[in-house]
Scaffold this motif. Sequence first.
Motif, PDB file in Angstrom:
ATOM      1  N   THR A   1       0.555  -1.529  -0.161  1.00  0.00           N
ATOM      2  CA  THR A   1      -0.337   0.101  -0.049  1.00  0.00           C
ATOM      3  C   THR A   1       0.716   1.573   0.073  1.00  0.00           C
TER       4      THR A   1
ATOM      5  N   ASP B   1      -7.136   7.604   1.676  1.00  0.00           N
ATOM      6  CA  ASP B   1      -7.207   6.505   0.642  1.00  0.00           C
ATOM      7  C   ASP B   1      -7.058   5.805   1.265  1.00  0.00           C
TER       8      ASP B   1
ATOM      9  N   GLU C   1      -9.244   5.154   3.343  1.00  0.00           N
ATOM     10  CA  GLU C   1     -10.457   5.017   3.477  1.00  0.00           C
ATOM     11  C   GLU C   1     -10.814   3.358   2.311  1.00  0.00           C
ATOM     12  N   LEU C   2      -9.671   3.356   1.292  1.00  0.00           N
ATOM     13  CA  LEU C   2     -10.280   3.216  -0.090  1.00  0.00           C
ATOM     14  C   LEU C   2      -9.307   1.350   0.442  1.00  0.00           C
TER      15      LEU C   2
ATOM     16  N   GLU D   1     -11.691  -0.474   2.538  1.00  0.00           N
ATOM     17  CA  GLU D   1     -12.965  -1.082   1.647  1.00  0.00           C
ATOM     18  C   GLU D   1     -12.159  -1.963   1.519  1.00  0.00           C
ATOM     19  N   GLN D   2     -11.144  -1.985   0.450  1.00  0.00           N
ATOM     20  CA  GLN D   2     -10.346  -3.053   0.067  1.00  0.00           C
ATOM     21  C   GLN D   2     -10.179  -4.323   1.040  1.00  0.00           C
TER      22      GLN D   2
END
Length: 232
Positions: free
Chosen positions: A104, A148, A150-151, A154-155
């Motif tokens: 990441t 991000d 947050e992303l 979600e992932q």
Amino acid sequence: MKINFYGHSCIQISSGSNSIIIDPFIKDNPLSNVALESIKADYILLTHGHFDHIADALELAKNDNSIIIAVEELADYYGKLGVKTEIMHVGGGIDLGFCSIYLTYAQHSSSVRSSSGEIVYVGNPVGFIIKINGLTIYHAGDTGLFKDMELIGEQFSIDYAFLPIGGRFTMNPNDAVLASQLLKPKCVIPIHYNTFEPIVQDEKDFIKRLKAKEIQGKILYPDEVLNIQKRK
Ligand code: NI
Ligand code: MN
């Protein structure tokens, strides 16, 4: 499986006879009393090149013939020192059999010092998502707060998120609470604090502040081991 926390950002995740260690910083780490020689790891994952994250990577790799996993520029630095490496980049994944790893983004820098003391950049800093035994673990590396997260939340359905709270060089406790709200992990474990004077924080207060947001936090003290039941 178990997770050993050696203080600062150094954690080791072991399942049966397999083991990975992230950001080995043992010998000069004022928080750890573990002997480097007692640690064995198949893979050494490096979030970035700063000293407090790579200090013992070379010795550990040579002691146990471990493979270093890092972005190309940092892997190249270790490849030239005679260490086996696996190269990855942000957004990419690798399956190691007993676990899989995904890289990441992290908001920081990444450099090493040359023998003459010059700063040499070694690619982008990263965080790691590690899937092992049905669990998903996030090690954020050194990073400031970024939306991000947050992303990433979600992932991945994150079970344990290891987040820096020391401030000065990374997120402080305020930012780490916001990060936790974005990531939505089942449990947050603070790292990268109390190692040196500029990053002293009240970890118990951080856990309280998480709780006020209905997020579970857990303190792992240096050299503590977290035993986790295997999940199907
Ligand atoms: Ni750093
Ligand atoms: Mn650091």
